[in-house]
Design a protein around this motif. Structure first.
Motif, PDB file in Angstrom:
ATOM      1  N   ILE A 241       0.840  -1.194   0.000  1.00  0.00           N
ATOM      2  CA  ILE A 241       0.000   0.000   0.000  1.00  0.00           C
ATOM      3  C   ILE A 241       0.880   1.251   0.000  1.00  0.00           C
ATOM      4  O   ILE A 241       0.621   2.218  -0.728  1.00  0.00           O
ATOM      5  CB  ILE A 241      -0.946  -0.003   1.212  1.00  0.00           C
ATOM      6  N   LEU A 242       1.927   1.234   0.822  1.00  0.00           N
ATOM      7  CA  LEU A 242       2.866   2.364   0.850  1.00  0.00           C
ATOM      8  C   LEU A 242       3.459   2.605  -0.536  1.00  0.00           C
ATOM      9  O   LEU A 242       3.522   3.736  -1.017  1.00  0.00           O
ATOM     10  CB  LEU A 242       3.990   2.076   1.848  1.00  0.00           C
ATOM     11  N   THR A 243       3.914   1.525  -1.166  1.00  0.00           N
ATOM     12  CA  THR A 243       4.497   1.646  -2.500  1.00  0.00           C
ATOM     13  C   THR A 243       3.490   2.247  -3.480  1.00  0.00           C
ATOM     14  O   THR A 243       3.829   3.116  -4.291  1.00  0.00           O
ATOM     15  CB  THR A 243       4.964   0.266  -3.004  1.00  0.00           C
ATOM     16  N   SER A 244       2.234   1.796  -3.388  1.00  0.00           N
ATOM     17  CA  SER A 244       1.195   2.317  -4.275  1.00  0.00           C
ATOM     18  C   SER A 244       0.978   3.808  -4.060  1.00  0.00           C
ATOM     19  O   SER A 244       0.770   4.559  -5.015  1.00  0.00           O
ATOM     20  CB  SER A 244      -0.121   1.558  -4.049  1.00  0.00           C
ATOM     21  N   LEU A 245       1.027   4.252  -2.792  1.00  0.00           N
ATOM     22  CA  LEU A 245       0.825   5.664  -2.486  1.00  0.00           C
ATOM     23  C   LEU A 245       1.935   6.529  -3.096  1.00  0.00           C
ATOM     24  O   LEU A 245       1.665   7.574  -3.694  1.00  0.00           O
ATOM     25  CB  LEU A 245       0.765   5.882  -0.974  1.00  0.00           C
ATOM     26  N   PHE A 246       3.178   6.100  -2.946  1.00  0.00           N
ATOM     27  CA  PHE A 246       4.282   6.857  -3.529  1.00  0.00           C
ATOM     28  C   PHE A 246       4.186   6.877  -5.059  1.00  0.00           C
ATOM     29  O   PHE A 246       4.412   7.916  -5.694  1.00  0.00           O
ATOM     30  CB  PHE A 246       5.621   6.268  -3.091  1.00  0.00           C
ATOM     31  N   GLN A 247       3.868   5.729  -5.643  1.00  0.00           N
ATOM     32  CA  GLN A 247       3.731   5.678  -7.097  1.00  0.00           C
ATOM     33  C   GLN A 247       2.590   6.571  -7.569  1.00  0.00           C
ATOM     34  O   GLN A 247       2.705   7.255  -8.591  1.00  0.00           O
ATOM     35  CB  GLN A 247       3.500   4.232  -7.536  1.00  0.00           C
ATOM     36  N   MET A 248       1.491   6.570  -6.823  1.00  0.00           N
ATOM     37  CA  MET A 248       0.350   7.399  -7.180  1.00  0.00           C
ATOM     38  C   MET A 248       0.719   8.884  -7.124  1.00  0.00           C
ATOM     39  O   MET A 248       0.283   9.674  -7.955  1.00  0.00           O
ATOM     40  CB  MET A 248      -0.811   7.111  -6.244  1.00  0.00           C
ATOM     41  N   ALA A 249       1.540   9.257  -6.127  1.00  0.00           N
ATOM     42  CA  ALA A 249       1.967  10.654  -5.999  1.00  0.00           C
ATOM     43  C   ALA A 249       2.792  11.081  -7.208  1.00  0.00           C
ATOM     44  O   ALA A 249       2.612  12.181  -7.749  1.00  0.00           O
ATOM     45  CB  ALA A 249       2.759  10.846  -4.711  1.00  0.00           C
ATOM     46  N   GLU A 251       2.720   9.707 -10.216  1.00  0.00           N
ATOM     47  CA  GLU A 251       1.861   9.709 -11.402  1.00  0.00           C
ATOM     48  C   GLU A 251       0.949  10.932 -11.444  1.00  0.00           C
ATOM     49  O   GLU A 251       0.521  11.344 -12.525  1.00  0.00           O
ATOM     50  CB  GLU A 251       1.021   8.432 -11.426  1.00  0.00           C
ATOM     51  N   ASN A 252       0.645  11.512 -10.267  1.00  0.00           N
ATOM     52  CA  ASN A 252      -0.274  12.651 -10.204  1.00  0.00           C
ATOM     53  C   ASN A 252       0.447  13.971  -9.945  1.00  0.00           C
ATOM     54  O   ASN A 252      -0.172  14.953  -9.554  1.00  0.00           O
ATOM     55  CB  ASN A 252      -1.323  12.419  -9.113  1.00  0.00           C
ATOM     56  N   ALA A 253       1.768  13.997 -10.134  1.00  0.00           N
ATOM     57  CA  ALA A 253       2.525  15.219  -9.914  1.00  0.00           C
ATOM     58  C   ALA A 253       2.023  16.339 -10.833  1.00  0.00           C
ATOM     59  O   ALA A 253       1.619  16.077 -11.968  1.00  0.00           O
ATOM     60  CB  ALA A 253       4.012  14.957 -10.156  1.00  0.00           C
ATOM     61  N   PRO A 254       2.033  17.604 -10.331  1.00  0.00           N
ATOM     62  CA  PRO A 254       2.468  18.031  -8.992  1.00  0.00           C
ATOM     63  C   PRO A 254       1.481  17.584  -7.913  1.00  0.00           C
ATOM     64  O   PRO A 254       0.273  17.676  -8.101  1.00  0.00           O
ATOM     65  CB  PRO A 254       2.517  19.553  -9.104  1.00  0.00           C
ATOM     66  N   CYS A 255       2.031  17.107  -6.799  1.00  0.00           N
ATOM     67  CA  CYS A 255       1.183  16.464  -5.805  1.00  0.00           C
ATOM     68  C   CYS A 255       1.773  16.643  -4.408  1.00  0.00           C
ATOM     69  O   CYS A 255       2.999  16.601  -4.221  1.00  0.00           O
ATOM     70  CB  CYS A 255       1.070  14.975  -6.133  1.00  0.00           C
ATOM     71  N   LEU A 256       0.885  16.841  -3.425  1.00  0.00           N
ATOM     72  CA  LEU A 256       1.266  16.869  -2.021  1.00  0.00           C
ATOM     73  C   LEU A 256       0.860  15.538  -1.407  1.00  0.00           C
ATOM     74  O   LEU A 256      -0.307  15.149  -1.453  1.00  0.00           O
ATOM     75  CB  LEU A 256       0.557  18.015  -1.285  1.00  0.00           C
ATOM     76  N   LEU A 257       1.832  14.823  -0.839  1.00  0.00           N
ATOM     77  CA  LEU A 257       1.587  13.531  -0.200  1.00  0.00           C
ATOM     78  C   LEU A 257       1.755  13.704   1.304  1.00  0.00           C
ATOM     79  O   LEU A 257       2.837  14.033   1.792  1.00  0.00           O
ATOM     80  CB  LEU A 257       2.573  12.492  -0.739  1.00  0.00           C
ATOM     81  N   PHE A 258       0.675  13.487   2.043  1.00  0.00           N
ATOM     82  CA  PHE A 258       0.652  13.741   3.486  1.00  0.00           C
ATOM     83  C   PHE A 258       0.459  12.440   4.255  1.00  0.00           C
ATOM     84  O   PHE A 258      -0.475  11.685   3.999  1.00  0.00           O
ATOM     85  CB  PHE A 258      -0.480  14.717   3.822  1.00  0.00           C
ATOM     86  N   PHE A 259       1.370  12.184   5.205  1.00  0.00           N
ATOM     87  CA  PHE A 259       1.269  11.029   6.099  1.00  0.00           C
ATOM     88  C   PHE A 259       0.980  11.533   7.508  1.00  0.00           C
ATOM     89  O   PHE A 259       1.854  12.129   8.157  1.00  0.00           O
ATOM     90  CB  PHE A 259       2.565  10.218   6.101  1.00  0.00           C
ATOM     91  N   ASP A 260      -0.228  11.301   7.984  1.00  0.00           N
ATOM     92  CA  ASP A 260      -0.569  11.657   9.352  1.00  0.00           C
ATOM     93  C   ASP A 260      -0.196  10.489  10.273  1.00  0.00           C
ATOM     94  O   ASP A 260      -0.238   9.331   9.865  1.00  0.00           O
ATOM     95  CB  ASP A 260      -2.066  11.958   9.475  1.00  0.00           C
ATOM     96  N   GLU A 261       0.194  10.815  11.506  1.00  0.00           N
ATOM     97  CA  GLU A 261       0.604   9.800  12.485  1.00  0.00           C
ATOM     98  C   GLU A 261       1.695   8.912  11.899  1.00  0.00           C
ATOM     99  O   GLU A 261       1.631   7.674  11.948  1.00  0.00           O
ATOM    100  CB  GLU A 261      -0.594   8.958  12.919  1.00  0.00           C
ATOM    101  N   ILE A 262       2.731   9.539  11.361  1.00  0.00           N
ATOM    102  CA  ILE A 262       3.779   8.787  10.674  1.00  0.00           C
ATOM    103  C   ILE A 262       4.527   7.843  11.613  1.00  0.00           C
ATOM    104  O   ILE A 262       5.148   6.872  11.180  1.00  0.00           O
ATOM    105  CB  ILE A 262       4.769   9.759   9.979  1.00  0.00           C
TER     106      ILE A 262
END
Length: 464
Positions: A241-249, A251-262
């Protein structure tokens, strides 16, 4: 239970987990692609899990059965991807009846009996996994759900106080966009941002405001992921899931990727008794982070922001890749601004009370505490409208309960007009009474812990 039983179960569990970890490593080595080698390791783990389910009793037996079902679900997902023809055969009930419980198909794949479709006369849903979404499809669906289609409903102008944080985030955004000058200067891009502070101090709120600014002002996408979105019952799926999130970011650049409770995703790998899967998850985060860093050198704009209440639990390698923004409790000016923004227009302050004096009486209140207090004040205003001095008079002397919708609309319009005219007056005594009913929770321990951590962090980086 005998010591021999416990030793056997422990040995089987450790061997099973080792096989599952090896399957994860195979998956990563093959570029996050499923292979027969990965499947073979999982099938061996499933056999061990099946043995544990047979020899255990009570709740332990049920637990082992559930874990076995999870493993078999993963195995069937792999079959669907690497051997679709085998998967299609498995989905045909009449053919399934002819298979032995642990038969190997023509491609050398172990077919788990408990995961085969039911035969005639059985409920298809009881025949194990249905032909629904694959594991990969589920991960990608979750990642897409984290993409926010609409910007958050508040921007920087709606945030009380936090001027330094706003300026820092604006500079981060502006700097990241000036890639031509930075390329000419051979200037490394700014690191990601990590917001650190006690609960309720506004970290997530200001990050959402930042997302609003860059979505409306710069056309960026916003991906917001909480630890609960990432962590999964399935071993290895959280990493995917983590890998998918980074890849999605990317692919959708420019993009802000936010991890809450990291801290729930990037646990400190030097911590004692850290589960193996937590260390693997941290490694997966770092791999994804470095992938994004490489893309940024290609001028693909992906901005990473994270927040935590417990920085001491975050892995040092993650901390080294991020710029720290310390967010404390709102100061007196921020608290006064908060009261003014939320209450002006709803009440009039008596001569013995000001927004600044209200702020002085709420030291050590965080934004969550202030919201609770402000809500209490507004409920008191509503009570005054309903029963007290701010209540308009309904025509014909009727009660509110007997009033029709038109009368109620008129009543509310008149109440709002009376509030705008200053019908509700808040004095110091009344505010003190409401304040006493909304005490703040003790924060000394977590504030002390964060300050000690920040001091050690800056010392380690030579920033004393």
């Amino acid at each position: 239970m005998t010591d021999n039983y416990m030793e056997t179960m422990s040995a089987l569990e450790n061997k099973c987990l080792r096989l599952m970890r090896e399957s994860q490593n195979v998956f990563y080595r093959n570029g996050n692609t499923h292979t027969k080698e990965e499947y073979s390791l999982l099938s061996e783990a499933a056999k061990l899990r099946s043995r544990m389910a047979k020899i255990s009793v009570g709740e332990e037996k049920q637990y082992q059965k559930e874990k076995l079902q999870e493993l078999m679900g993963q195995m069937l997902d792999i079959i669907k991807e690497i051997a679709p023809e085998v998967y299609e055969k498995m989905m045909r009930p009449k053919e399934t009846q002819m298979q032995e419980p642990e038969a190997l198909d023509g491609g050398g794949l172990y077919v788990p009996a408990a995961k085969r479709p039911a035969g005639p006369g059985m409920n298809r849903a009881e025949g194990s996994m249905q032909a629904g979404k694959s594991e990969k499809e589920r991960r990608e669906t979750l990642a897409r759900e984290c993409i926010k289609k609409e910007p958050p409903g508040h921007g920087f102008q709606d945030i009380a106080g936090m001027e330094k944080e706003k300026a820092r985030m604006a500079r981060y955004m502006d700097s990241s966009r000036m890639w031509k000058i930075k390329k000419y200067l051979k200037l490394e891009d700014m690191a990601a941002l990590l917001f650190v502070g006690p609960p309720g101090c506004g970290k997530t709120h200001i990050i959402q405001a930042f997302a609003h600014e860059i979505m409306t002002g710069y056309g960026c996408r916003f991906i917001s992921a909480n630890v609960s979105d990432i962590l999964s019952r399935y071993v290895g799926e959280a990493e995917k899931i983590l890998t998918s999130l980074f890849q999605m970011a990317v692919e959708n650049a420019p993009c802000l990727l936010f991890f809450d409770e990291i801290d729930g995703v990037c646990r400190n790998r030097s911590a004692q008794d850290l589960p193996d899967h937590s260390a693997t998850l941290t490694t997966s985060f770092l791999t994804g982070f470095d992938m994004v860093a490489a893309e940024k050198k290609k001028m693909n704009q992906v901005y990473i922001v994270a927040a935590t209440n417990y920085p001491g639990r975050v892995d040092s390698a993650v901390l080294d890749r991020m710029d720290l923004i310390s967010v404390g409790l709102p100061d007196q000016a921020a608290r006064a601004d908060k009261f003014k923004r939320d209450l002006a227009g709803s009440l009039v302050l008596a001569d013995d009370l000001t927004f600044d004096s209200m702020a002085g009486m709420t030291e050590n209140y965080n934004y969550r505490d202030l919201d609770r207090l402000i809500n209490s004040i507004k409920l008191d205003i509503l009570d005054a409208v309903w029963n007290g001095s701010c209540r308009p008079v309904l025509g014909c002397g009727m009660s509110l309960g007997a009033a029709g919708s038109e009368d109620l609309d008129k009543f509310q319009d008149e109440a709002i007009d009376s509030l705008k005219a200053g019908a509700y007056i808040l004095g110091k005594d009344k505010f003190s009474s409401l304040l006493a009913a909304c005490p703040t929770n003790p924060k000394e321990d977590i504030l002390r812990e964060i300050r000690a951590w920040e001091k050690a962090f800056h010392k380690r980086k030579g920033e004393d």
